[in-house]
Design a protein around this motif. Sequence first.
Motif, mmCIF file in Angstrom:
data_model
loop_
_atom_site.group_PDB
_atom_site.id
_atom_site.type_symbol
_atom_site.label_atom_id
_atom_site.label_comp_id
_atom_site.label_asym_id
_atom_site.label_seq_id
_atom_site.Cartn_x
_atom_site.Cartn_y
_atom_site.Cartn_z
ATOM 1 N N TYR A 89 -16.314 23.582 20.348
ATOM 2 C CA TYR A 89 -16.264 22.673 21.489
ATOM 3 C C TYR A 89 -16.259 23.404 22.831
ATOM 4 N N HIS A 90 -16.832 22.750 23.833
ATOM 5 C CA HIS A 90 -16.514 23.097 25.204
ATOM 6 C C HIS A 90 -15.047 22.705 25.427
ATOM 7 N N VAL A 91 -14.377 23.379 26.352
ATOM 8 C CA VAL A 91 -12.953 23.113 26.589
ATOM 9 C C VAL A 91 -12.725 22.711 28.038
ATOM 10 N N LEU A 92 -12.002 21.619 28.213
ATOM 11 C CA LEU A 92 -11.551 21.170 29.526
ATOM 12 C C LEU A 92 -10.040 21.374 29.563
ATOM 13 N N ALA A 93 -9.580 22.305 30.375
ATOM 14 C CA ALA A 93 -8.157 22.654 30.419
ATOM 15 C C ALA A 93 -7.526 22.156 31.714
ATOM 16 N N TRP A 94 -6.424 21.443 31.576
ATOM 17 C CA TRP A 94 -5.663 20.974 32.733
ATOM 18 C C TRP A 94 -4.466 21.889 32.959
ATOM 19 N N GLY A 95 -4.142 22.135 34.233
ATOM 20 C CA GLY A 95 -2.960 22.913 34.559
ATOM 21 C C GLY A 95 -3.298 24.194 35.296
ATOM 22 N N ASP A 96 -2.365 25.136 35.239
ATOM 23 C CA ASP A 96 -2.567 26.454 35.838
ATOM 24 C C ASP A 96 -2.109 27.513 34.841
ATOM 25 N N ALA A 97 -2.081 28.755 35.274
ATOM 26 C CA ALA A 97 -1.762 29.842 34.341
ATOM 27 C C ALA A 97 -0.323 29.799 33.851
ATOM 28 N N THR A 98 0.549 29.118 34.568
ATOM 29 C CA THR A 98 1.937 29.032 34.127
ATOM 30 C C THR A 98 2.168 27.880 33.157
ATOM 31 N N SER A 99 1.323 26.872 33.207
ATOM 32 C CA SER A 99 1.533 25.696 32.360
ATOM 33 C C SER A 99 0.591 25.625 31.166
ATOM 34 N N ASN A 100 -0.563 26.288 31.254
ATOM 35 C CA ASN A 100 -1.566 26.191 30.197
ATOM 36 C C ASN A 100 -1.947 27.600 29.735
ATOM 37 N N SER A 101 -1.665 27.911 28.486
ATOM 38 C CA SER A 101 -1.892 29.268 27.970
ATOM 39 C C SER A 101 -3.371 29.631 27.920
#
Length: 203
Positions: A89-101
């Motif tokens: 899959y393509h990935v859509l990531a929400w957040g920033d470096a502190t909240s999303n690994s």
Amino acid sequence: VKDAGHWRPAAAADEAGLRKRPGLQGPIDDIFMEPFLVAMPSGTSPNARFQRWVEFESQHFRERWASVLRGELREKKDSEVTADDLARYHVLAWGDATSNSLIARTLAKLPIGWDAQAIHVGAQDYASASHALAMIQPNPLSPGKYLVLNSGVTFRESDDRNNAMQNPKLPDWAVIDLDKAPDEHAAGGIAAAGFFDEAWKVK
């Protein structure tokens, strides 16, 4: 290809490394043309203002996908995303470096810098306290797939009057000004936006 200000025939070496190509050329909304996975943050950003924006915008996208695109999002927490998911899959990531690994694992390999102080776009900085980054890029963890940060479909309620208006409203990247609340036109104020060059770098 354009080389030092002049056009010349492409050579095999020009295809080496990261290049825009059909199916991997942006803009942000191009991720929605093929199967994608939404990676929600398992953590919380220390920037409470940004955290509220992420919660609002991710839910807004979920509702828009159901009401306008008539589908249910494929979602996982960032900590649950597998190597097989990244390959499929393509990935859509929400957040920033502190909240999303996933963002933490890829951020250093992206052409736009983002730390606790600022979002760094070339020589221009935007304060992280009052801005969010939305962008598309080949996924450093799976280069044949996209990684999108912090953006659902970029057309919003004001574009629902007819299908001809439901088209991409942002290019490859955008810095969102959180001083302006999301509305029927955009996810906030657009402080800056643009396309990456043919090598997926900031122009």
